[in-house]
Design an enzyme around this catalytic site. Structure first.
Site, PDB file in Angstrom:
ATOM      1  CG  ASP A  25      28.658  13.914   6.447  1.00 52.81           C
ATOM      2  OD1 ASP A  25      28.792  12.750   6.866  1.00 52.81           O
ATOM      3  OD2 ASP A  25      27.809  14.233   5.593  1.00 52.81           O
ATOM      4  CG  HIS A  82      24.433  10.798   9.149  1.00 51.89           C
ATOM      5  ND1 HIS A  82      25.656  10.200   9.265  1.00 51.89           N
ATOM      6  CD2 HIS A  82      24.440  11.458   7.957  1.00 51.89           C
ATOM      7  CE1 HIS A  82      26.385  10.468   8.183  1.00 51.89           C
ATOM      8  NE2 HIS A  82      25.668  11.233   7.379  1.00 51.89           N
ATOM      9  CE  LYS A  83      24.786  15.317   6.715  1.00 48.82           C
ATOM     10  NZ  LYS A  83      24.603  15.923   5.374  1.00 48.82           N
ATOM     11  CD1 TRP A  92      30.459   6.188   3.286  1.00 50.23           C
ATOM     12  CD2 TRP A  92      32.605   6.728   3.579  1.00 50.23           C
ATOM     13  NE1 TRP A  92      30.733   7.263   2.480  1.00 50.23           N
ATOM     14  CE2 TRP A  92      32.043   7.631   2.642  1.00 50.23           C
ATOM     15  CE3 TRP A  92      33.950   6.875   3.927  1.00 50.23           C
ATOM     16  CZ2 TRP A  92      32.770   8.649   2.039  1.00 50.23           C
ATOM     17  CZ3 TRP A  92      34.685   7.900   3.327  1.00 50.23           C
ATOM     18  CH2 TRP A  92      34.096   8.770   2.407  1.00 50.23           C
ATOM     19  CB  ILE A 140      29.086  -1.765   2.880  1.00 48.00           C
ATOM     20  CG1 ILE A 140      27.581  -2.040   3.046  1.00 48.00           C
ATOM     21  CG2 ILE A 140      29.906  -2.936   3.430  1.00 48.00           C
ATOM     22  CD1 ILE A 140      27.064  -3.222   2.248  1.00 48.00           C
ATOM     23  CG  ASP A 186      27.073   7.264   4.801  1.00 47.97           C
ATOM     24  OD1 ASP A 186      26.478   6.187   4.956  1.00 47.97           O
ATOM     25  OD2 ASP A 186      26.865   8.002   3.823  1.00 47.97           O
ATOM     26  CG  HIS A 201      32.527  18.539   2.234  1.00 49.32           C
ATOM     27  ND1 HIS A 201      32.673  17.349   1.569  1.00 49.32           N
ATOM     28  CD2 HIS A 201      31.198  18.819   2.247  1.00 49.32           C
ATOM     29  CE1 HIS A 201      31.477  16.916   1.186  1.00 49.32           C
ATOM     30  NE2 HIS A 201      30.571  17.786   1.592  1.00 49.32           N
TER      31      HIS A 201
END
Length: 351
Positions: free
Chosen positions: A60, A104-105, A189, A187, A115, A9
């Site tokens: 992620d 993103h995903k 990240w 921001i 992110d 993770h």
């Protein structure tokens, strides 16, 4: 942090990387090998990663993969190379917006989140160097420039949390596609992504200077909203006095790290080290607690914030300020450790 709690993770990857960097900087044996022990918990003899699924196309899940690089360099073990190439295969097939930005995903179609630049960017850059795939750099620079172009607010210079190129989400501005607010950690990240990617990006690369410009413009914008009393930044960056808003630890640690590192590398002017030091001391004075056993606790980290999903997160101000605030959250702890290491380096080099 027993093995029973380990997860493949992004925030676990962040804190293990921070601990391993403490070991490298200090030479203390108690930190030696933690990265390999953690990675070996997940990576089998074939280079497969337990619990990781390429088909989720979740940026992620790329972030922990950065821990594989030093192990591969130290050992030459083929299973680490196989695991690295497995993660690379996700980015090769990652769904993209019409403009070429990574989703993103899989479950967040046509959306770029700030992110995501940290979750995949530094891994992507180091892979390019390690496996001699320089074409990656053009794609990676495009990711940074694309989100900055669309998420930057022309009035404040701040970046919105996310951008929906399809403008289909309830949270998306119908005109710009941007989410409604400037979330501090998003921001943070992005700034960490910039300074970590620049470690690997050749200076002769086209648009290298553009990334330096983006970093400088964003650093200038963020220092305008640094709390003068504490040196910290707020959960919603530009509304320090709005009811419910609070000084948030992870963004403050991330910017302390990012600004201090960028000054050390010559990418930001020395004045930004002062902003980083104010943030770091603000964390020490306001967010660190020492218990009777001498153990440290980091307070004041937003536990999570996102957009869309089920239940649906609309990105409203009330949403961001009502998410739980956690102690010793890995997103804050990992960033704080990295910031502390940069503070030490600044002292050692008398910047």
């Amino acid at each position: 942090y027993p093995a029973s709690c380990w997860k493949w993770h992004y925030e676990h990857g962040l804190v293990i990387k921070a601990i391993s960097e403490v070991g490298a900087a200090s030479g203390e044996n108690r930190f030696h090998g933690i990265d390999q022990e953690w990675i070996d918990h997940f990576v089998n003899e074939k280079g497969e990663i337990c619990t990781y699924r390429v088909s989720e196309f979740n940026l992620d899940q790329v972030n922990p993969g950065k821990l594989l690089f030093p192990l591969y360099h130290r050992t030459g073990d083929g299973r680490y190379a196989a695991a690295l190439k497995l993660l690379r295969s996700q980015l090769r097939d990652q769904p993209r917006t019409p403009s070429g930005g990574f989703w993103h995903k899989q479950i967040y179609p046509h959306q770029m989140w700030l992110d995501g630049l940290y979750m995949a960017g530094p891994f992507y850059a180091e892979f390019a160097v390690t496996f001699n795939e320089p074409a990656i750099f053009d794609d990676l620079i495009h990711q940074f420039m694309l989100i900055e172009q669309h998420a930057r607010d022309p009035q404040t210079g701040l970046l919105y949390h996310a951008w929906d190129e399809a403008r289909a989400q309830q949270w998306a501005n119908p005109g710009t596609g941007c989410s409604p607010h400037f979330w501090g950690r998003a921001i943070g990240w992005y700034v960490m992504a910039l300074v970590d990617v620049l470690d690997f990006l050749p200076s002769e690369q086209p648009h290298f200077a553009k990334l330096i410009d983006i970093l400088n413009h964003l650093a200038h914008a963020m220092t305008r909203f640094q709390d003068p009393a504490s040196g910290l930044w707020y959960q919603i960056v530009n509304f320090p006095n709005r009811p419910g808003n609070y000084r948030e630890s992870s963004v403050s640690a991330m910017l302390a790290y990012g600004f201090a590192k960028a000054v050390r590398k010559g990418w930001l002017a020395p004045e930004y080290l002062s902003a980083a030091q104010r943030a770091y001391h603000g964390l020490l004075e306001n967010m660190i607690r020492v218990d009777a056993r001498g153990a440290l606790t980091l307070e004041g980290t937003c536990s999570v914030a996102g957009l869309g999903g089920n239940p649906y997160r609309d990105g409203a101000y009330e949403y961001y300020i009502k998410e739980p605030v956690a102690t010793n959250d890995f997103k804050g702890v990992g960033s704080f450790i990295l910031a502390a290491l940069e503070m030490d380096r600044a002292l050692e080099s008398n910047i």
